[in-house]
Design a protein around this motif. Sequence first.
Motif, PDB file in Angstrom:
ATOM      1  N   ALA A  57       0.835  -1.205   0.000  1.00 38.86           N
ATOM      2  CA  ALA A  57       0.000   0.000   0.000  1.00 38.86           C
ATOM      3  C   ALA A  57       0.870   1.255   0.000  1.00 38.86           C
ATOM      4  CB  ALA A  57      -0.904   0.007   1.224  1.00 38.86           C
ATOM      5  N   VAL A  58       0.416   2.275  -0.760  1.00 41.43           N
ATOM      6  CA  VAL A  58       1.122   3.555  -0.819  1.00 41.43           C
ATOM      7  C   VAL A  58       0.197   4.734  -0.529  1.00 41.43           C
ATOM      8  CG1 VAL A  58       2.849   2.702  -2.462  1.00 41.43           C
ATOM      9  CG2 VAL A  58       0.770   3.808  -3.315  1.00 41.43           C
ATOM     10  N   ALA A  59      -1.109   4.468  -0.426  1.00 42.35           N
ATOM     11  CA  ALA A  59      -2.088   5.538  -0.218  1.00 42.35           C
ATOM     12  C   ALA A  59      -3.194   5.039   0.702  1.00 42.35           C
ATOM     13  CB  ALA A  59      -2.690   5.967  -1.554  1.00 42.35           C
ATOM     14  N   THR A  60      -3.869   5.981   1.358  1.00 43.82           N
ATOM     15  CA  THR A  60      -4.987   5.637   2.232  1.00 43.82           C
ATOM     16  C   THR A  60      -6.240   6.355   1.746  1.00 43.82           C
ATOM     17  OG1 THR A  60      -3.549   5.261   4.139  1.00 43.82           O
ATOM     18  CG2 THR A  60      -5.865   5.710   4.616  1.00 43.82           C
ATOM     19  N   LEU A  61      -7.326   5.601   1.643  1.00 37.46           N
ATOM     20  CA  LEU A  61      -8.610   6.111   1.183  1.00 37.46           C
ATOM     21  C   LEU A  61      -9.582   6.170   2.347  1.00 37.46           C
ATOM     22  CD1 LEU A  61     -10.716   6.756  -1.084  1.00 37.46           C
ATOM     23  CD2 LEU A  61     -11.068   4.277  -1.241  1.00 37.46           C
ATOM     24  N   THR A  62     -10.247   7.301   2.496  1.00 36.86           N
ATOM     25  CA  THR A  62     -11.316   7.436   3.482  1.00 36.86           C
ATOM     26  C   THR A  62     -12.532   8.030   2.794  1.00 36.86           C
ATOM     27  OG1 THR A  62     -10.505   9.605   4.163  1.00 36.86           O
ATOM     28  CG2 THR A  62      -9.783   7.737   5.470  1.00 36.86           C
ATOM     29  N   TYR A  63     -13.692   7.779   3.359  1.00 35.63           N
ATOM     30  CA  TYR A  63     -14.943   8.300   2.813  1.00 35.63           C
ATOM     31  C   TYR A  63     -15.577   9.278   3.787  1.00 35.63           C
ATOM     32  CZ  TYR A  63     -14.785   4.569  -0.655  1.00 35.63           C
ATOM     33  OH  TYR A  63     -14.411   3.744  -1.677  1.00 35.63           O
ATOM     34  N   VAL A  64     -16.134  10.349   3.245  1.00 36.59           N
ATOM     35  CA  VAL A  64     -16.918  11.303   4.028  1.00 36.59           C
ATOM     36  C   VAL A  64     -18.336  11.189   3.465  1.00 36.59           C
ATOM     37  CG1 VAL A  64     -17.181  13.688   4.774  1.00 36.59           C
ATOM     38  CG2 VAL A  64     -14.904  12.797   4.243  1.00 36.59           C
ATOM     39  N   TYR A  65     -19.115  10.293   4.042  1.00 37.55           N
ATOM     40  CA  TYR A  65     -20.430   9.982   3.508  1.00 37.55           C
ATOM     41  C   TYR A  65     -21.361  11.183   3.509  1.00 37.55           C
ATOM     42  CZ  TYR A  65     -18.915   5.142   3.657  1.00 37.55           C
ATOM     43  OH  TYR A  65     -18.222   3.980   3.445  1.00 37.55           O
ATOM     44  N   ALA A  66     -21.313  12.009   4.533  1.00 32.49           N
ATOM     45  CA  ALA A  66     -22.202  13.176   4.630  1.00 32.49           C
ATOM     46  C   ALA A  66     -21.983  14.157   3.482  1.00 32.49           C
ATOM     47  CB  ALA A  66     -21.996  13.880   5.965  1.00 32.49           C
ATOM     48  N   ASP A  67     -20.760  14.199   2.945  1.00 35.42           N
ATOM     49  CA  ASP A  67     -20.426  15.125   1.858  1.00 35.42           C
ATOM     50  C   ASP A  67     -20.277  14.415   0.512  1.00 35.42           C
ATOM     51  OD1 ASP A  67     -20.354  17.286   3.629  1.00 35.42           O
ATOM     52  OD2 ASP A  67     -18.256  16.903   4.128  1.00 35.42           O
ATOM     53  N   SER A  68     -20.590  13.124   0.444  1.00 34.67           N
ATOM     54  CA  SER A  68     -20.424  12.330  -0.785  1.00 34.67           C
ATOM     55  C   SER A  68     -19.030  12.537  -1.366  1.00 34.67           C
ATOM     56  CB  SER A  68     -21.490  12.715  -1.817  1.00 34.67           C
ATOM     57  OG  SER A  68     -22.772  12.483  -1.307  1.00 34.67           O
ATOM     58  N   MET A  69     -18.027  12.263  -0.527  1.00 31.93           N
ATOM     59  CA  MET A  69     -16.645  12.543  -0.901  1.00 31.93           C
ATOM     60  C   MET A  69     -15.745  11.358  -0.543  1.00 31.93           C
ATOM     61  SD  MET A  69     -14.359  15.744   0.488  1.00 31.93           S
ATOM     62  CE  MET A  69     -15.757  16.821   0.255  1.00 31.93           C
ATOM     63  N   ALA A  70     -14.833  11.036  -1.468  1.00 34.46           N
ATOM     64  CA  ALA A  70     -13.780  10.058  -1.225  1.00 34.46           C
ATOM     65  C   ALA A  70     -12.466  10.825  -1.175  1.00 34.46           C
ATOM     66  CB  ALA A  70     -13.744   9.024  -2.339  1.00 34.46           C
ATOM     67  N   VAL A  71     -11.678  10.610  -0.129  1.00 39.78           N
ATOM     68  CA  VAL A  71     -10.426  11.344   0.048  1.00 39.78           C
ATOM     69  C   VAL A  71      -9.269  10.342   0.011  1.00 39.78           C
ATOM     70  CG1 VAL A  71      -9.113  12.888   1.558  1.00 39.78           C
ATOM     71  CG2 VAL A  71     -11.620  13.046   1.482  1.00 39.78           C
ATOM     72  N   LEU A  72      -8.358  10.564  -0.937  1.00 43.35           N
ATOM     73  CA  LEU A  72      -7.204   9.696  -1.117  1.00 43.35           C
ATOM     74  C   LEU A  72      -5.947  10.499  -0.832  1.00 43.35           C
ATOM     75  CD1 LEU A  72      -6.296   6.878  -2.130  1.00 43.35           C
ATOM     76  CD2 LEU A  72      -6.052   7.927  -4.380  1.00 43.35           C
ATOM     77  N   GLY A  73      -5.135  10.002   0.070  1.00 50.46           N
ATOM     78  CA  GLY A  73      -3.910  10.710   0.426  1.00 50.46           C
ATOM     79  C   GLY A  73      -2.766   9.746   0.632  1.00 50.46           C
ATOM     80  N   PRO A  74      -1.610  10.271   1.010  1.00 47.95           N
ATOM     81  CA  PRO A  74      -0.456   9.414   1.296  1.00 47.95           C
ATOM     82  C   PRO A  74      -0.803   8.380   2.367  1.00 47.95           C
ATOM     83  CG  PRO A  74       0.181  11.722   1.288  1.00 47.95           C
ATOM     84  CD  PRO A  74      -1.313  11.687   1.231  1.00 47.95           C
ATOM     85  N   LEU A  75      -0.101   7.284   2.372  1.00 44.23           N
ATOM     86  CA  LEU A  75      -0.341   6.213   3.333  1.00 44.23           C
ATOM     87  C   LEU A  75      -0.294   6.761   4.754  1.00 44.23           C
ATOM     88  CD1 LEU A  75      -0.777   3.134   3.540  1.00 44.23           C
ATOM     89  CD2 LEU A  75       1.701   2.921   3.793  1.00 44.23           C
ATOM     90  N   PRO A 123     -18.659   6.799  -7.009  1.00 45.76           N
ATOM     91  CA  PRO A 123     -19.995   6.737  -7.610  1.00 45.76           C
ATOM     92  C   PRO A 123     -20.407   8.089  -8.190  1.00 45.76           C
ATOM     93  CG  PRO A 123     -19.994   5.778  -5.407  1.00 45.76           C
ATOM     94  CD  PRO A 123     -18.663   6.446  -5.598  1.00 45.76           C
ATOM     95  N   GLN A 124     -21.334   8.044  -9.133  1.00 49.72           N
ATOM     96  CA  GLN A 124     -21.835   9.279  -9.745  1.00 49.72           C
ATOM     97  C   GLN A 124     -22.368  10.206  -8.650  1.00 49.72           C
ATOM     98  OE1 GLN A 124     -24.638   8.593 -12.852  1.00 49.72           O
ATOM     99  NE2 GLN A 124     -24.931  10.766 -13.255  1.00 49.72           N
ATOM    100  N   GLY A 125     -21.995  11.475  -8.747  1.00 51.69           N
ATOM    101  CA  GLY A 125     -22.424  12.461  -7.761  1.00 51.69           C
ATOM    102  C   GLY A 125     -21.446  12.634  -6.603  1.00 51.69           C
ATOM    103  N   TRP A 126     -20.438  11.791  -6.528  1.00 51.47           N
ATOM    104  CA  TRP A 126     -19.424  11.879  -5.479  1.00 51.47           C
ATOM    105  C   TRP A 126     -18.205  12.611  -6.023  1.00 51.47           C
ATOM    106  CZ3 TRP A 126     -18.558   8.816  -0.733  1.00 51.47           C
ATOM    107  CH2 TRP A 126     -19.745   8.292  -0.220  1.00 51.47           C
ATOM    108  N   GLN A 127     -17.482  13.248  -5.115  1.00 54.58           N
ATOM    109  CA  GLN A 127     -16.223  13.922  -5.426  1.00 54.58           C
ATOM    110  C   GLN A 127     -15.063  13.056  -4.967  1.00 54.58           C
ATOM    111  OE1 GLN A 127     -16.159  17.571  -3.247  1.00 54.58           O
ATOM    112  NE2 GLN A 127     -15.804  18.750  -5.063  1.00 54.58           N
ATOM    113  N   VAL A 128     -13.971  13.079  -5.714  1.00 51.52           N
ATOM    114  CA  VAL A 128     -12.736  12.421  -5.283  1.00 51.52           C
ATOM    115  C   VAL A 128     -11.707  13.518  -5.042  1.00 51.52           C
ATOM    116  CG1 VAL A 128     -10.878  10.829  -5.868  1.00 51.52           C
ATOM    117  CG2 VAL A 128     -13.210  10.329  -6.588  1.00 51.52           C
TER     118      VAL A 128
END
Length: 72
Positions: free
Chosen positions: A14-32, A54-59
Amino acid sequence: MNRPCSRVACSDEAVATLTYVYADSMAVLGPLSLSFEPHSYDLCARHAERLSAPQGWQVIRHQLLGEVGWGA
């Protein structure tokens, strides 16, 4: 300590960590992240680059300055 990618059947490092902010329909990808977080997903470079939401979500992709692609 190396951590494997969270994707099923992928054993790459792994080189990155993904988290979700469901309330804001957002996926956040950053360094591990420095330590394993139970509500996040560690991804290898290949899966981090291919990430889509998913459609309507921000990355949101956070990369370190000077970094070219994931795991470079």
